[in-house]
Design a protein around this motif. Structure first.
Motif, PDB file in Angstrom:
ATOM      1  N   GLU A  34     -20.469  34.053  23.617  1.00  0.00           N
ATOM      2  CA  GLU A  34     -20.315  32.762  24.281  1.00  0.00           C
ATOM      3  C   GLU A  34     -20.802  32.822  25.729  1.00  0.00           C
ATOM      4  N   ARG A  35     -20.567  33.927  26.440  1.00  0.00           N
ATOM      5  CA  ARG A  35     -21.075  34.057  27.805  1.00  0.00           C
ATOM      6  C   ARG A  35     -22.604  34.094  27.812  1.00  0.00           C
ATOM      7  N   ALA A  36     -23.139  34.825  26.861  1.00  0.00           N
ATOM      8  CA  ALA A  36     -24.598  34.894  26.786  1.00  0.00           C
ATOM      9  C   ALA A  36     -25.197  33.527  26.504  1.00  0.00           C
ATOM     10  N   ARG A  37     -24.602  32.786  25.634  1.00  0.00           N
ATOM     11  CA  ARG A  37     -25.134  31.454  25.329  1.00  0.00           C
ATOM     12  C   ARG A  37     -25.056  30.521  26.535  1.00  0.00           C
ATOM     13  N   SER A  38     -23.986  30.669  27.354  1.00  0.00           N
ATOM     14  CA  SER A  38     -23.831  29.778  28.508  1.00  0.00           C
ATOM     15  C   SER A  38     -24.680  30.182  29.714  1.00  0.00           C
ATOM     16  N   HIS A  39     -25.041  31.467  29.811  1.00  0.00           N
ATOM     17  CA  HIS A  39     -25.774  31.928  30.986  1.00  0.00           C
ATOM     18  C   HIS A  39     -27.274  32.048  30.735  1.00  0.00           C
ATOM     19  N   LYS A  63     -30.905  31.094  29.664  1.00  0.00           N
ATOM     20  CA  LYS A  63     -31.706  29.906  29.426  1.00  0.00           C
ATOM     21  C   LYS A  63     -33.095  30.368  29.012  1.00  0.00           C
ATOM     22  N   PRO A  64     -33.376  30.372  27.741  1.00  0.00           N
ATOM     23  CA  PRO A  64     -34.689  30.880  27.296  1.00  0.00           C
ATOM     24  C   PRO A  64     -35.832  30.000  27.831  1.00  0.00           C
ATOM     25  N   GLN A  65     -36.872  30.701  28.322  1.00  0.00           N
ATOM     26  CA  GLN A  65     -38.022  30.001  28.900  1.00  0.00           C
ATOM     27  C   GLN A  65     -39.247  30.117  28.004  1.00  0.00           C
ATOM     28  N   THR A  66     -39.440  31.193  27.377  1.00  0.00           N
ATOM     29  CA  THR A  66     -40.631  31.417  26.550  1.00  0.00           C
ATOM     30  C   THR A  66     -40.238  31.365  25.076  1.00  0.00           C
ATOM     31  N   ASP A  67     -41.287  31.452  24.273  1.00  0.00           N
ATOM     32  CA  ASP A  67     -41.036  31.445  22.827  1.00  0.00           C
ATOM     33  C   ASP A  67     -40.320  32.706  22.380  1.00  0.00           C
ATOM     34  N   GLY A  68     -40.638  33.850  22.989  1.00  0.00           N
ATOM     35  CA  GLY A  68     -39.962  35.091  22.614  1.00  0.00           C
ATOM     36  C   GLY A  68     -38.489  35.031  22.964  1.00  0.00           C
ATOM     37  N   GLU A  69     -38.177  34.521  24.151  1.00  0.00           N
ATOM     38  CA  GLU A  69     -36.767  34.396  24.528  1.00  0.00           C
ATOM     39  C   GLU A  69     -36.024  33.416  23.610  1.00  0.00           C
ATOM     40  N   MET A 120     -35.306  35.195  20.394  1.00  0.00           N
ATOM     41  CA  MET A 120     -34.161  36.095  20.576  1.00  0.00           C
ATOM     42  C   MET A 120     -32.856  35.316  20.674  1.00  0.00           C
ATOM     43  N   HIS A 121     -32.927  34.197  21.371  1.00  0.00           N
ATOM     44  CA  HIS A 121     -31.716  33.371  21.497  1.00  0.00           C
ATOM     45  C   HIS A 121     -31.241  32.878  20.131  1.00  0.00           C
ATOM     46  N   LYS A 122     -32.164  32.452  19.317  1.00  0.00           N
ATOM     47  CA  LYS A 122     -31.810  31.967  17.984  1.00  0.00           C
ATOM     48  C   LYS A 122     -31.256  33.087  17.108  1.00  0.00           C
ATOM     49  N   SER A 174     -27.477  33.070  15.604  1.00  0.00           N
ATOM     50  CA  SER A 174     -27.194  33.099  14.163  1.00  0.00           C
ATOM     51  C   SER A 174     -26.135  34.158  13.841  1.00  0.00           C
ATOM     52  N   VAL A 175     -26.213  35.293  14.558  1.00  0.00           N
ATOM     53  CA  VAL A 175     -25.172  36.313  14.345  1.00  0.00           C
ATOM     54  C   VAL A 175     -23.806  35.804  14.815  1.00  0.00           C
ATOM     55  N   TYR A 176     -23.822  35.137  15.954  1.00  0.00           N
ATOM     56  CA  TYR A 176     -22.569  34.569  16.487  1.00  0.00           C
ATOM     57  C   TYR A 176     -21.967  33.559  15.504  1.00  0.00           C
TER      58      TYR A 176
END
Length: 264
Positions: free
Chosen positions: A156-161, A163-169, A172-174, A178-180
């Motif tokens: 949850e902290r990672a999701r809130s902090h 902010k993916p900027q590129t397609d690779g990020e 990774m965010h997705k 999905s694991v979360y």
């Protein structure tokens, strides 16, 4: 009886025979000179007939009758005594059977009460074992799930902090999202649910107050911010929610130890 004998003497029998010494029916009666002699003979014959009749009857014996009465009375007394003994024996047997029946009824009542007690004890044992089984199952799930809660916090902290900027990020965010989501779904399936304390009245059984802030927007004692999410498993608290509470006075900051633990 004497009259019948006299009648038979005077009248011939139906077979036509006449008694011995009696004149034939066809003969004329004797002359008046012989009439007294014939009368004496008839009287003697009647006397003999009467004596013969009396001799044929049983002699009247007073002592014999008394003996007969005594002999007839003795069996009656014996029979009455026998009946009395049998009646007394029957009464004794009835009383014994009645006592035995009462004892059996008491024993039956005791067995019924014992059976009821055993049934109640077994029912209590079944409920107690079922409750203990549920308690053990709940404890096992709590022990298993509780160490996973910090992992959920990090997601949850990672999701809130982040902010993916590129397609690779973004990829990774997705991927970690999905694991979360998979972990959250698994926790929901075993009965874990997150608390939503904001706007609720502070409850020390569910919440842990780290900060208090004076404000006019909320009533005193209302949770105005969730600092760390709390979780429950059924009706048991896995982790208390760390919150900020509205207060009427100055803001009270929690100890550095509590702040460090909440930030970690």
């Amino acid at each position: 009886m004497i009259d019948e004998e006299k009648q038979q003497y005077q009248n011939p029998s139906p077979t036509g025979e006449t008694p011995e010494g009696s004149p034939m029916s066809g003969e004329n009666p004797p002359t008046s000179a012989n009439s007294p002699a014939n009368s004496n003979e008839a009287a003697d014959w009647e006397l003999e007939l009467a004596q013969a009749y009396q001799s044929s009857q049983p002699p009247a014996n007073t002592s014999g009758e008394t003996g007969t009465g005594t002999s007839s009375t003795s069996p009656t007394a014996d029979a009455q005594e026998l009946l009395n003994r049998e009646l007394a024996q029957a009464i004794d047997e009835k009383q014994a059977l009645k006592t035995q029946l009462q004892a059996m009824a008491t024993q039956l009542e005791d067995l019924k009460n014992q059976n009821l007690r055993l049934a109640a004890d077994f029912d209590n044992f079944r409920r107690r074992t079922q409750k203990e089984k549920e308690e053990l199952d709940l404890q096992a799930r709590c022990v298993t799930v509780k160490p996973l809660l910090p992992v959920i916090d990090n997601f949850e902290r990672a999701r809130s902090h982040l902010k993916p900027q590129t397609d690779g990020e973004m990829n990774m965010h997705k991927s970690y999202q999905s694991v979360y989501k998979q972990m959250v779904d698994c926790l929901k399936q075993i009965g874990v649910s997150p608390m939503r304390p904001e706007g609720e009245q502070f409850d020390p059984n569910l919440h842990e107050a780290l900060l208090s802030e004076p404000t006019d927007e909320y009533e005193e004692g209302t949770v105005i911010q969730e600092l760390e999410r709390g979780y429950t498993l059924g009706d048991r608290v896995l982790r208390h929610a760390k919150v900020k509470v509205a207060a009427a006075g100055l803001s009270v900051v929690a100890s550095d130890e509590n702040l460090d633990s909440s930030e970690s």
